[in-house]
Design a protein around this motif. Sequence first.
Motif, PDB file in Angstrom:
ATOM      1  N   CYS A 233       0.847  -1.194   0.000  1.00 43.29           N
ATOM      2  CA  CYS A 233       0.000   0.000   0.000  1.00 43.29           C
ATOM      3  C   CYS A 233       0.883   1.244   0.000  1.00 43.29           C
ATOM      4  O   CYS A 233       2.098   1.126   0.118  1.00 43.29           O
ATOM      5  N   GLU A 287      -7.626   8.537   1.239  1.00 43.61           N
ATOM      6  CA  GLU A 287      -7.647   7.179   1.759  1.00 43.61           C
ATOM      7  C   GLU A 287      -8.516   6.300   0.862  1.00 43.61           C
ATOM      8  O   GLU A 287      -9.634   6.672   0.518  1.00 43.61           O
ATOM      9  N   GLY A 288      -7.967   5.144   0.480  1.00 41.46           N
ATOM     10  CA  GLY A 288      -8.729   4.181  -0.310  1.00 41.46           C
ATOM     11  C   GLY A 288      -8.515   4.283  -1.808  1.00 41.46           C
ATOM     12  O   GLY A 288      -9.007   3.449  -2.565  1.00 41.46           O
ATOM     13  N   TYR A 311      -8.911  -5.932   1.992  1.00 44.00           N
ATOM     14  CA  TYR A 311      -9.577  -4.726   1.499  1.00 44.00           C
ATOM     15  C   TYR A 311      -8.600  -3.617   1.126  1.00 44.00           C
ATOM     16  O   TYR A 311      -8.748  -2.948   0.119  1.00 44.00           O
ATOM     17  N   TRP A 312      -7.558  -3.440   1.968  1.00 49.34           N
ATOM     18  CA  TRP A 312      -6.689  -2.280   1.766  1.00 49.34           C
ATOM     19  C   TRP A 312      -5.503  -2.557   0.848  1.00 49.34           C
ATOM     20  O   TRP A 312      -4.649  -1.695   0.656  1.00 49.34           O
ATOM     21  N   LYS A 315      -3.894   0.023  -1.960  1.00 47.67           N
ATOM     22  CA  LYS A 315      -4.681   1.252  -1.835  1.00 47.67           C
ATOM     23  C   LYS A 315      -3.890   2.293  -1.023  1.00 47.67           C
ATOM     24  O   LYS A 315      -2.884   1.971  -0.402  1.00 47.67           O
ATOM     25  N   VAL A 317      -3.382   4.536   2.142  1.00 45.02           N
ATOM     26  CA  VAL A 317      -3.775   4.482   3.548  1.00 45.02           C
ATOM     27  C   VAL A 317      -3.220   5.709   4.269  1.00 45.02           C
ATOM     28  O   VAL A 317      -2.479   6.511   3.675  1.00 45.02           O
ATOM     29  N   THR A 343       1.526  -0.121  10.155  1.00 43.30           N
ATOM     30  CA  THR A 343       0.477   0.245   9.205  1.00 43.30           C
ATOM     31  C   THR A 343      -0.238  -1.016   8.712  1.00 43.30           C
ATOM     32  O   THR A 343      -1.466  -1.050   8.605  1.00 43.30           O
ATOM     33  N   GLU A 346      -2.634  -2.207  11.236  1.00 41.34           N
ATOM     34  CA  GLU A 346      -3.800  -1.340  11.303  1.00 41.34           C
ATOM     35  C   GLU A 346      -4.787  -1.612  10.149  1.00 41.34           C
ATOM     36  O   GLU A 346      -5.996  -1.564  10.319  1.00 41.34           O
ATOM     37  N   TYR A 347      -4.231  -1.880   8.958  1.00 37.65           N
ATOM     38  CA  TYR A 347      -5.082  -2.071   7.778  1.00 37.65           C
ATOM     39  C   TYR A 347      -5.229  -3.536   7.380  1.00 37.65           C
ATOM     40  O   TYR A 347      -5.539  -3.845   6.236  1.00 37.65           O
ATOM     41  N   GLN A 348      -4.960  -4.432   8.326  1.00 37.61           N
ATOM     42  CA  GLN A 348      -5.114  -5.868   8.099  1.00 37.61           C
ATOM     43  C   GLN A 348      -4.387  -6.359   6.854  1.00 37.61           C
ATOM     44  O   GLN A 348      -4.929  -7.108   6.044  1.00 37.61           O
TER      45      GLN A 348
END
Length: 1057
Positions: A233, A287-288, A311-312, A315, A317, A343, A346-348
Amino acid sequence: MIEQVNTKYDPNLFEPEIQQYWKDNKAYELTKEKNQDGPNFYFIDGPPYTSGAIHLGTAWNKILKDLYIRYWRMQGYNIRDQAGYDMHGLPIEVKVEKALNFSNKQDIEKHGIDNFVKTCREFALSSEKVMTEQFKQLGVWLDWDNPYRTLENYYIESAWWTIKRAHDRKLITQAQRVLTWCPRCETALAEAEVEYWDETDASIYVKFKVKNREDHFIVIWTTTPWTLPADLCVAVHPDFSYVLMEVIKNGEKEYLYVAEDLAEEVAKEGRYQEMKIIEKFEGIDLEGLEYEQPLLDEVPWHSAAEQKELYWLHKTVLAEYVTLEKTGIVHTAPGHGPDDFETGVEYQLPPFCPVDEAGKFTKDGGKWAGRFTKNCDSEIMDLLAAKGTLLQSGDITHRYGHCWRCKTPITYRTTTQWFLKVTEMKEKMLEEILKTDWYPDWAGRTRQYKWVENTRDWCISRQRYWGIPMPIWACGCGEKQVVGYLDELEKGKNYTKDMDLHRPWIDKVTLECGKCGGEMTRIPDVLDVWFDSAICSWAQLKYPQEKEEFEKWWPCGWITEAHDQTRGWFYSQLGASVIAFDKIPYEKVLMHGFALDKEYRKMSKSDGNATSPHEIIEKYGVDSLRFYLLVANSPWEDLPFSWDGVKNGNRTLNILWNIYRFSTTYMALDEFDPEKWTYRELENDFRAEDRWLYSRLEKAKSTSKLELEKFNVHKSLRAIEHFILEDLSRWYVRLVRDRTWVEGESRDKLAAFRVLYDALLEISLLLSPFTPHIAEKIYKNLSGKFITIAMENCVTVADERRSDELEVRMKAIRSMVEAILNARQQAQVNVRWPLRKVVAVSSTTVSKKALETYGELMKEQINAITIELVEPGETWEGVKLTIEPVMAGLGPTFKREAVKVANLIKEMNPTEAMNDLEKGHLNVMLNGVQVNLTKEMVQFGQALPEEVISADYSDGVIYIDTVMTPELQAMGFARELIRRIQEMRKEMDLAVEDYISTRVLIKFDVIEGENVLAPEVENIKYNTRSKKFGFGPMEDDDFAKEWEIAGEKFTIGIKRL
RNA sequence: GGGCCUGUAGCUUAGCAUGGUGGAGCACUCGGCUGAUAACCGAGAGGUCCCCGGUUCGAAUCCGGGCUGGCCCA
């Protein structure tokens, strides 16, 4: 009997003799024995690493330790002073690898871990031997015969107990983290094992294509192209402003996302001809935003991952650590950086890390599998360029981490390691820091405190061979057992009592699983070597095996190490001890500096700027080195090494030696018996100058002690040095010379001997912790009451011998003498020629009192017939008064007008001004207003009379009358003759006590007949030990020489009787 | 980039908390002394007190900002 000393100061002759004497007479052992019932004091020798020879910093460290241990011993403390050595770890492994020409772990495994570990042990033990000898050579008294060694079984058991204790308290854990990793040593490294220096790396701007939007890109910047295959990311700062800008190069349009403040810079880097801001965003708005992983085709893992529910993935972040540099957008590989890892959590996103232990891409690395990461940089850049997504590439020089041992640039890898949960104990640790006395204060209160505030959990596992094995056995069923005592191994297989607990032998020991009954084997890791020394405060006491020792000594009273130990030993001990005992293991810390070269650069062998203790000792002796290191500056500051400094220390000791030599010469000649002629016996025979010296001595003693207590080592030693140089050598010895020359038993002479004796003995006591060799040498001759001076009690200060009055008066006298010598020089009349009169115009009553006390002494020193004193307030005829403004007095009252007033004062009539001032109405007109001046605002001076020479002294002005009369001339000639005869005596190599016969032949160019000199004959005879004296021609067997003195020609002949 | 420390004569330093014309030692030059003598004593010369601002009549000293070097961290 005091022996006469007639050798010069030659430390390299007598220092080894003294050390041999200590050894032969068991001086160290007896000193400890004498104190065994004294109060207990636990000192810990921070264990030096057994890497080979010692350097100047190590020497300084041990000398500081020795100073305080000797000092406290002289106060009766029973001090535990076991020396220690830190003997495990990567540094030794790397040295052995180099010696065996190995380049990686495979070489070690091929060679056999047992052989390798044996060699490591041998290396450590032989280094220890070399180092111990070098420390001993410094005169350092520690328990060298029984050092604690981190490689011993009892020590290892202590470490295991500590790990077990942490485990029981749930303060140890296994976790997956991103850590600094050395690809050559193939092990995780602690922060403390990383060294930073400048390295040139690639610096690239890369365009990540935004998904589903033609010609839209997110621009990132990185120095590690090889981490792009692991990119998951990109991060922006939520609070920064970002823009979408339209840029044009060669007619082609592109749209770039970058931070607003950096937009222009990026456009420039990309060589775009035009740029224009299209849209603005807050970071949080981005974000995203989804992009296409730039190496999607080359690294198949990514396409596979995109199928998963991440999901992330790929992308934008948000992250707070993003800074406004380069593009303001940070490419993020959770498997390759601690921040990135956070990070990822945090964003799996998983800590994807396609890199193996040796720094090579794994098969997940796709196209680059099997290749060393860093070597793929240029290929990755070429590929990006071919794809048209490389916005710019260049070089950057920045600080980069390296393995502290093999110097290989580190990398970041995701691995599973064991951690001590230090962060959970942070509050307690901070509390404990404040309970400890730190010198200087900020070393603890700010430096150590802030370091601990920012601490992270401590990774204690290493994937190496030479270290304390991790005491954790694991079973295939998942069960784990932490072993805290050796007893627990007895139930296992392949364990024999007293076996070597190191790898690989310990690896063969298996235990039965308590859960499934299966076979448990030890996890192969060893402990971080910092853990070894961390536990030394109880490990050296063999805790937990021997609890009584622990009860007796722990915690430690004092440690001293250099400031790098804030992150090292100060910290590691604190952490381990709080985990084990909820308590800091030391009560007092002196943090000292580094020994640097004269340019303040770190000394290093490879840079050729290192000076070894050995070469300093060879030149100037141990005591000079010790003196220098301790006197040069405060212990906590870095010390830029200077040969001049050492030379200076040597010079001071040489002067002390000369005083000692001077004193013993006459004491031995007169068989001075200090037992008989005690202070009490001679109490009524001391002159004022004797009492003055005692007062100065007590002052030096008390200052030195006081400063030492505060760890102002330099100030303590400077006080002693000042006494030796200023008071004893430059003044007292000068005053006392005539008295030592007296023949026969004179109480006045004996009093002088007593003073010299006491001064030398007490100075030896004071100096003995600093410079033990010369102290011992002098002590042995003057007293020798104990086997060694170290067994003496520390000097107690005798306040009743202090007299500020005598000190103040002597100060005035010295100042007067100096002023007169100065005036003599101006007048070109040297000291051998008497002055008819000296006038002192004093400004306080001190001069009067001083002359009452020391008038005779002063007359001798300046060779004057009469001294006249003009008391305060009175003037001496012929002296003109002057007036000067005092800015310090004018400033507070007149502020910005002060200079104006000062100029008005300069124009005043001094005599009138003085009268006005006394009556209190000295006024000036300032801007038309009359203002009053006080005595703080002006200062009166005295102008030079024509005939006489003047010089200022501390309490006024001195005038000398240089008129020469025939009587004065005769006295002058007499002194000149005495001096020549003395010189001839020395040329003939006569002993001090030898008698001679003297004849003097005068040409009578200046002197009118030998009768002129007649009144001086007795004086000449006395001072030259001439039993016979006559004027006239030489005799045949005379040793004769011709001289010209003040225009008169003399022939002097002497012979021994 | 951050934390702690540091910067005064050619060199090593004192002074800085409490502002009032910056003191030593070494080295240098000159002179002196001469039974401590390869020592010792005196004098001289040598200072942008790291830099820039501020406070103040006045700053080495107090305040702000920078720079240097060291240690530690990112």
